[in-house]
Enzyme design. Sequence first.
Site, mmCIF file in Angstrom:
data_model
loop_
_atom_site.group_PDB
_atom_site.id
_atom_site.type_symbol
_atom_site.label_atom_id
_atom_site.label_comp_id
_atom_site.label_asym_id
_atom_site.label_seq_id
_atom_site.Cartn_x
_atom_site.Cartn_y
_atom_site.Cartn_z
ATOM 1 N N HIS A 1 -0.179 28.650 -77.826
ATOM 2 C CA HIS A 1 0.338 29.943 -78.287
ATOM 3 C C HIS A 1 -0.761 31.004 -78.393
ATOM 4 O O HIS A 1 -0.672 31.909 -79.226
ATOM 5 C CB HIS A 1 1.017 29.792 -79.664
ATOM 6 C CG HIS A 1 2.075 28.743 -79.716
ATOM 7 N ND1 HIS A 1 3.169 28.733 -78.876
ATOM 8 C CD2 HIS A 1 2.211 27.649 -80.502
ATOM 9 C CE1 HIS A 1 3.926 27.691 -79.150
ATOM 10 N NE2 HIS A 1 3.370 27.013 -80.117
ATOM 11 N N LYS B 1 4.226 17.554 -85.541
ATOM 12 C CA LYS B 1 4.754 18.095 -86.806
ATOM 13 C C LYS B 1 6.124 17.513 -87.150
ATOM 14 O O LYS B 1 6.358 17.050 -88.262
ATOM 15 C CB LYS B 1 4.874 19.624 -86.721
ATOM 16 C CG LYS B 1 3.580 20.382 -86.566
ATOM 17 C CD LYS B 1 3.803 21.876 -86.611
ATOM 18 C CE LYS B 1 4.566 22.440 -85.433
ATOM 19 N NZ LYS B 1 3.861 22.321 -84.145
ATOM 20 N N ASN C 1 11.081 24.157 -89.432
ATOM 21 C CA ASN C 1 11.455 24.252 -88.022
ATOM 22 C C ASN C 1 12.567 23.285 -87.653
ATOM 23 O O ASN C 1 13.081 23.319 -86.550
ATOM 24 C CB ASN C 1 10.232 23.941 -87.143
ATOM 25 C CG ASN C 1 9.429 25.191 -86.843
ATOM 26 O OD1 ASN C 1 9.881 26.298 -87.082
ATOM 27 N ND2 ASN C 1 8.234 25.008 -86.312
#
Length: 480
Positions: A205, A135, A158
């Site tokens: 996650h 990303k 982020n």
Amino acid sequence: MGSGQVTDWQGKHVTVAGLGVSGVPAAKALHGLGAKVTVVNDGDDARAREQAAELEALGVTVRLGDGTAPDSGSAAGLPEGTELIVTAPGWRPDHPLFAAADAAGVPVWGDVELAWRLRKPGAADWLAVTGTNGKTTTVQMLASILEAAGLRTAAVGNIGVSLLDAVLGDEEYDVLAVELSSYQLHWAPSLRAHSAAVLNLAPDHLDWHGSMEAYAKDKGRIYEGNRVACVYNTADKATEDLVREADVEEGCRAVGFTLGTPGPSQLGVVEGLLVDRAFVENRQKNAQELAEVADVKPAAPHNIANALAAAALARAYGVPANAVREGLRNFTPDAHRIAHVADVDGVAYVDDSKATNTHAAQASLAAYDSVVWIAGGLAKGATFDELVAGAAQRLRGAVLIGRDRALIREALARHAPEVPVVDLERTDTGAMLQAVQEARRLARPGDTVLLAPACASMDMFANYNKRGDAFAQAVRELGA
């Protein structure tokens, strides 16, 4: 409460869940808009107290260590009068605070949702990127390409500029390159990007999302309401499935990227060139050269895929081909992302400390023909059989470090029993120097010693950056 004008927020009771990199800007922004803000935070350490004092000086109420934070197990109630919760990305959806909010009919937004709602009239479009890996690099490449096209832009989310600062600040942007995690997407129901990409999907996650299906669903939210292009990875069917399931605006197109020859409505690679068969006239017959593979740094397969995804989003926004080339040439990758450290005695030493999960390590290993692999750390529930089986033919040897190294050792014994393995028991930070010395002993000229741990770093190091720094320092000592 949606338009973001001060009159909408005046006197509204908003609870911000969590301090940290998203909570503090959210609390400041909401307070500045006239809301009555209460911040709840589980931690009561020195950093939290420092942040709390800063907010309290502005007139924000802060409750530290009050049991409303993740993993507390407390059936925490809502602060009195709460009309909206704005949560930090890491707070899990099953948190008791959110159950209480649901029961009371109080909406929960993330920082991305808040930023989306606070955009000014005529605000910049968002080109959004998510995926298990790649990303940050893709968003940075995209921002570099947009800048080369003369557009006012920033890499946000982020990384880089905070989203709230980007939408509320004085600087004006034409378009934003936005990195979004699955956590952020979970709490961003009304986000509608100009165009978006899901780079890849692999288990990650899952403790937060609860299942692979829930994780994929949250990633797929990035495509909802896209106007121009949903960019997907032809080598990862799960990303294409998410496009098929998305509810997009009429006329929005599915655009694939591939490391092979592209079909119509795809970007791909032909004879060392990155080419576009999606954003050209008569895409059945025509292709547009965008750049050379050599313009991508480093030109590892997964990084070429990142470049193609960035190019697809830029082309969806109307960027000319020459800006793609210039932007990729101008791009400098971050440290610890498949970074060449040095050559010593004919052996290349490469730092990919950022490969903190098996999917990232798989991409890294695939970039080299003969590897002495340094791996290990905190597995975070991962298994390593698929990774090792796929890389077995490339492995000259392996040096294992960290708390969960036995899981990798056992996978090597099952799937690569001929590969010599050095298992280092020591877990002090000096273990990295020994690991590099052992890797040097195993390596032959033409090999690559690759730090691609497939694990998190916190058992031995403060973060993956420190781990990569230790590797680079150890390599420099070899060559001294």
